[in-house]
Motif scaffolding. Structure first.
Motif, PDB file in Angstrom:
ATOM      1  N   CYS A  40       0.288   4.800   2.547  1.00 46.80           N
ATOM      2  CA  CYS A  40      -0.762   4.035   3.212  1.00 46.80           C
ATOM      3  C   CYS A  40      -1.517   4.799   4.278  1.00 46.80           C
TER       4      CYS A  40
ATOM      5  N   GLY B  23      -3.698   3.190   7.240  1.00 51.28           N
ATOM      6  CA  GLY B  23      -3.928   1.791   6.918  1.00 51.28           C
ATOM      7  C   GLY B  23      -5.304   1.443   6.403  1.00 51.28           C
TER       8      GLY B  23
ATOM      9  N   TRP C   1       4.957  -2.122   8.377  1.00 50.81           N
ATOM     10  CA  TRP C   1       4.808  -0.695   8.091  1.00 50.81           C
ATOM     11  C   TRP C   1       6.189  -0.069   7.979  1.00 50.81           C
TER      12      TRP C   1
ATOM     13  N   ASP D   7       0.866  -1.179   0.000  1.00 55.18           N
ATOM     14  CA  ASP D   7       0.000   0.000   0.000  1.00 55.18           C
ATOM     15  C   ASP D   7       0.903   1.229   0.000  1.00 55.18           C
TER      16      ASP D   7
ATOM     17  N   ASP E 259       4.749   4.842   4.051  1.00 54.33           N
ATOM     18  CA  ASP E 259       4.336   6.242   4.145  1.00 54.33           C
ATOM     19  C   ASP E 259       5.505   7.011   4.743  1.00 54.33           C
TER      20      ASP E 259
ATOM     21  N   GLY F 264       2.718  -1.619   4.244  1.00 55.76           N
ATOM     22  CA  GLY F 264       2.322  -0.242   3.986  1.00 55.76           C
ATOM     23  C   GLY F 264       3.528   0.658   4.077  1.00 55.76           C
TER      24      GLY F 264
END
Length: 241
Positions: A64, A67, A103, A61, A85, A83
């Motif tokens: 993201c 989430g 993440w 993602d 970011d 994810g």
């Protein structure tokens, strides 16, 4: 537009006068209670289109946030979900809500992945990239995907010039341009800088073959065309350079 749990006007002003990264760090605790979070209707419509193309293995993602994309990816993927970011605040929120995913904090213009994923998605992030930055974004997603992988993201049809939405989006973009001309650091977020024709050409240049699918659950415009399309960018079946 905002729930009682959302940010105050003062908090929004402080966020808007910050950098993109710092602004989202500040907004993260209340982000899911704002209209900036991708609506569940868009996520569900995306999942409806992707479901017949899966199941997928590992997924990414891009940008993201907190989430929300897990609503799409978790039912469609057999492998791990990641994810990415650049906002530490948004990622902290995502980790608390979805502890089973990975993440990663990184700039989407320089993704730290190579040949790792079968599916990549992104929701509501293109407006944070200037047109000159999108080729690096798309090239990074291309490198992150395995041969034959898929990059999917929704893109809305431009509203007609006679609609209130058209003028609201234009007014927002003009206000952001004025803000960025007068205030540093800039906060990059524009609604009218990523037309589908340009996005298609940039994806093709990055090594994708591009099709689109209507998100029919989101309705149609007065002329019968869909309000929103899902861009489906497949990697050409060889490794990225």
């Amino acid at each position: 537009m905002f729930s009682p749990q959302g940010p105050s006007l003062r908090e929004l002003v402080v966020q808007a006068l910050s950098s993109v990264e710092r602004g989202y760090d500040l907004l993260a605790p209340k982000f899911d209670h704002t209209p900036f979070r991708t609506p569940d209707s868009v996520l569900d419509a995306t999942a409806d289109v992707l479901r017949p193309l899966g199941p997928f293995g590992q997924a990414l993602d891009v940008c993201c946030g907190t989430g929300a994309g897990m609503r799409v990816l978790a039912p469609l993927c057999r492998g791990p979900i990641t994810g990415v970011d650049f906002s530490a605040g948004m990622l902290a929120r995502a980790r608390r809500t979805h502890p089973d995913a990975a993440w990663v904090q990184a700039d989407a213009r320089a993704l730290p992945f190579a040949g790792s994923f079968d599916l990549a998605v992104s929701f509501g992030a293109l407006g944070h990239f200037l047109p000159a930055e999108r080729p690096a974004l798309f090239a990074g997603v291309r490198r992150a995907l395995r041969p034959g992988g898929l990059f999917a993201f929704p893109i809305g049809a431009p509203p007609p010039v006679t609609s209130g939405m058209y003028w609201a989006m234009l007014g927002f973009d003009l206000a952001m341009r004025a803000r960025n001309a007068l205030w540093r650091p800039p906060f990059v977020m524009y609604y009218n800088t990523c037309p589908l024709s340009a996005v298609r050409a940039e994806l093709a240049a990055a090594g994708f073959t591009v099709t689109t699918a209507p998100l029919t659950a989101l309705g149609r415009r007065e002329d019968g065309s869909p309000r929103c399309l899902l861009v489906l960018a497949h990697t050409i079946n060889h490794p990225a350079p």
